[in-house]
Write a protein that holds these residues in place. Sequence first.
Motif, PDB file in Angstrom:
ATOM      1  N   CYS A 152       3.251  -3.716   9.468  1.00  0.00           N
ATOM      2  CA  CYS A 152       2.644  -2.959   8.294  1.00  0.00           C
ATOM      3  C   CYS A 152       1.689  -2.354   8.961  1.00  0.00           C
ATOM      4  N   ARG A 153       1.613  -1.019   9.006  1.00  0.00           N
ATOM      5  CA  ARG A 153       0.539  -0.149   9.378  1.00  0.00           C
ATOM      6  C   ARG A 153      -0.532  -0.285   8.516  1.00  0.00           C
ATOM      7  N   CYS A 154      -0.098  -0.348   7.362  1.00  0.00           N
ATOM      8  CA  CYS A 154      -1.166  -0.195   6.232  1.00  0.00           C
ATOM      9  C   CYS A 154      -1.961  -1.817   6.121  1.00  0.00           C
ATOM     10  N   GLN A 202       0.998  -1.015  -0.007  1.00  0.00           N
ATOM     11  CA  GLN A 202      -0.086  -0.086  -0.075  1.00  0.00           C
ATOM     12  C   GLN A 202       0.889   1.280  -0.008  1.00  0.00           C
ATOM     13  N   CYS A 203       1.046   1.820   1.197  1.00  0.00           N
ATOM     14  CA  CYS A 203       2.071   2.767   1.310  1.00  0.00           C
ATOM     15  C   CYS A 203       3.444   2.650   0.682  1.00  0.00           C
ATOM     16  N   GLY A 204       3.934   1.358   0.996  1.00  0.00           N
ATOM     17  CA  GLY A 204       5.106   0.736   0.778  1.00  0.00           C
ATOM     18  C   GLY A 204       6.252   0.775   1.550  1.00  0.00           C
ATOM     19  N   TYR A 205       6.224   1.545   2.813  1.00  0.00           N
ATOM     20  CA  TYR A 205       7.255   2.130   3.530  1.00  0.00           C
ATOM     21  C   TYR A 205       7.800   0.864   4.186  1.00  0.00           C
ATOM     22  N   CYS A 206       7.078  -0.019   4.601  1.00  0.00           N
ATOM     23  CA  CYS A 206       7.382  -1.179   5.365  1.00  0.00           C
ATOM     24  C   CYS A 206       8.110  -2.414   4.687  1.00  0.00           C
ATOM     25  N   GLN A 207       7.995  -2.118   3.129  1.00  0.00           N
ATOM     26  CA  GLN A 207       8.033  -3.487   2.361  1.00  0.00           C
ATOM     27  C   GLN A 207       9.406  -3.695   2.144  1.00  0.00           C
ATOM     28  N   THR A 263      -1.008  -5.036   5.348  1.00  0.00           N
ATOM     29  CA  THR A 263      -0.981  -5.933   4.190  1.00  0.00           C
ATOM     30  C   THR A 263      -0.500  -7.270   4.282  1.00  0.00           C
ATOM     31  N   MET A 284       4.039   4.414   9.449  1.00  0.00           N
ATOM     32  CA  MET A 284       5.274   3.757   9.337  1.00  0.00           C
ATOM     33  C   MET A 284       6.411   4.789   9.179  1.00  0.00           C
TER      34      MET A 284
HETATM   35  S1  FES Z   1       2.442  -0.967   3.161  1.00  0.00           S
HETATM   36 FE1  FES Z   1       2.281   0.730   4.436  1.00  0.00          FE
HETATM   37  S2  FES Z   1       3.161   0.336   6.212  1.00  0.00           S
HETATM   38 FE2  FES Z   1       3.108  -1.443   5.052  1.00  0.00          FE
END
Ligand code: FES
Lengths: 152, 756
Positions: A133-135, A97-102, A137, B385
């Motif tokens: 993963c806050r989003c 999703q946001c991708g930050y944790c990926q 996924t 995050m």
């Molecule tokens: S995709 Fe947003 S924190 Fe994992």
Amino acid sequence: MALFNLTINGKKQQVDVGPSTPMLWVLRDHLNLVGTKYGCGIAACGACTIHLEGTATRSCQLPVSAAEGKNITSIEGLSENGDHPVQQAWLEHDVPQCGYCQAGQIMSASALLEANPNPSDAEIENAMDGNICRCGTYTRIKAAIKTAAQVK
Amino acid sequence: MTLVKTTFDRRSFLKATALSGGGMMLGFSWMSSCQPALEQETGLTMPDEWFDINSYLKIGNNGVVSIFSPNPEFGQNVKTSMPMIVADELDIDWKNVVVEQAAYSPEQFPGAPFGQFTGGSRGIMSKWQPLRVAGASAKHMLKQAAAQTWQVPVEEITTEAGVLHHEISGKSAGYGEMASAAAQISVPEEVELKEPKDFKIIGHSKKNVEGKNIVTGKPMFGVDYQKEGMLIAMVVMPPAFGMTLKSIENAEEVRSMPGIKDVFPIKTYQDDYKQGYFDTNAFPELVAVVGNSTWETMKAKKAIKAEWEPIKSSDNVINRFGTDINVHTPAGLENTSDHNTQMRALMAKPGKIARRDGDPEGAFKKAAKIIERSYSAPYLAHNCMEPMNFFADVKGDKAHMAGPLQGPGLIEPTLAARLDIPEESIEIEMTRMGGGFGRRAYSHHMVEAALISQKVNAPVKLMYTREDDMTNGIYRPTYTATYRAALDENNNLLAFHVKAGGVPESPLFANRFPAGAIDNYLAEEFSIDSNITIGAFRAPRSNFMAGAEQSFLDELSEEMGKDPIEFRLELLKRAGDDPVGQTNDYDAARYAGVLELVRKNSSWGQTTSDSHRGVAAYFCHNTYAAHVLDLKIVNGKPLVQKVTCALDCGIVVNPDAATNMAEGAIVDGIGNALYGELTFKDGVPQKNNFHQYRMIRMSEAPRDIEVHFVQNEIDPTGMGEPPFPPIFGALANALYRATGRRHYSQPFIGEGISLG
Ligand code: FES
Ligand code: FES
């Protein structure tokens, strides 16, 4: 400050930083490898996961002095063309999703599959529970890991 | 065929692009600024020449189309779905599209402050028409260009996948060949939009356009921003809400630490500044520290010693988009235990009446049985995050800003006022956000970054630590609600009463379901002032009310001996056939539609496994959502086996991405309902990082999530928020069936989850 000789993504690098500097910031600030992310700084979120001699390691807790002479892989070095089976599976399942944790998730997952090519659900969860993963996924991450396991 | 007026003219668009110095029309963003990189990334050959067609797109001489995504991206995937809408109306092959993130440009994308706002699940809904018109009018201009070139009537020209055809003469040409001529055609006053049945891209899943960049760790987030000569900045905030900076005690000492440039106080808002609605900021006076690298700056930040003093209570007038509202901020160090006492005290008194239908008081007097239940939820931190951060380069009267934010139009006027420069002198680049959830609609940190850059006269990147991010405020408020229902001796529902309140806002929506379905209805509310700042959090207020209301309806249906879905459908039938009142803000038929869809797809009523199910439905942010949640208790812990979800958001632009959003909302909701909590002691948040703030982990997420959409041709509405609120209720109701105990106060884990 001191000079440290590092092997990052197969390349020899030298940095001049304080010995307590975490590898997270060495990568991000000094080597311009910003794929590794800061999320908590206390080994509680997994965003900064790299491979240290192939093992998933939280780079926010790894001082540069402890990384010298070891092989380090960051997300940028996981594959040459972004086609590691885990990366491909991530694209196939359109995980982010946001991708930050990926990046951290992918580094944890790839280390898991390296050590255990056919993990059970419980083993996947065990290896991945340190990565937030806050989003939300997680279901896709798990499915992607299973897909990657089949390819490997 | 639908004819619609175009809302932009070529002149204002050209003015907009000229103003931006061409910067956003030429080349791509800083992350992938060179052509070869872009070619490698997209696998497309870039054209030799681009032709600007309108604000949203340009066409290359080889037929490649570049489409701007106007709104900032925080994971809801608008960067893919918005261009899909343009591309469909343009009639182009998706393979030939490249997507660019637009910079903030109120001229190019009108509607400030919300023209380029991501939040409130409004993105797709508000841009649906403009995006379609942009694509359709470009297609029209290409047809005109072909008609002129071929000397044939424009009506005889058809398009398909980026090619113009004139069947009679057998002529055809790619869009690229006609792009130069099309760029000279004036924008039509009216354009024809496709019928939904003719959509070729909308409704067909497309992969995230940033997928490859994300999985390979390319720089794209605010924290990744780099510029020659850039310094790192951090701030030190007061240790508690209700405190402010008095003085810095060891600035000299910290300045001499390795790699440190400067230490100084900053003041985000000037005393006479009238704050806007999104200027919320508990700590306008901070200590700033600037250094060469993050680690050195972090160490210096820890070494700073400052003296703090209590704030004075204040009464401020805030500008809420042109309307003045009064806000009282009390002094003092607040405690969660005091908040709870205050809320209980006000719950015992009459509240402010927000809606009354019939004679609720009379009906309660006549009741054979009254059911009354109270619900509560704590403050929540957003915990994106990617912690808050912003890049700033302020030079003279120019400011170049770059970073993650949901509402550039909300903060640009604030920054202009603070730096005393015109808004036109501020350039804002919107980086991909590592989560938003409402938090990044508030961008005080952008002003902080600008002030720091101005002071040190260098580009800086301001970074919040996780601790800063979690203890900085803008929280989901703490809420409470008491529901009462009056039943007659035959268990018929006579009256319904809801009273809700919170610190510092009430969560009540007086005109939502079940208002409209019950003859005697009363809604009351109250609020309590506080100096702990709050802000929008994924589905504000709904994120509490849905869980409370849907738990209560569950308990009520049980009391009345009815199936929980059947009971809701009966109420909705009444609200649809013969609504009570004129102001009900939901469509009963669509509401019932998602319940029916989830009932069918979850095989509701068939006893299958050993797991326990709960149902809930809710309507907010223009989309209808219903969930059925199945859980088991394993080793004393709730384990969600499956969630079946039904949604009605009208046309689904990108089905797989919308499914991903729903899955995320479900996981996020379960996590917040079970574990989410922030409490305060003497003004100090009792959690400051993830070792204390429990976030849901993979092993706690549902084993399986199934998402179904109601199929219709209604214009699309949002997906970011609506699936989130009802999952709290579905979880609570399933927990009851699993444990025999109702759960009234979040986080549920705090109530102890046990069998029997
Ligand atoms: S995709 Fe947003 S924190 Fe994992
Ligand atoms: S930043 Fe290292 S685990 Fe969170």
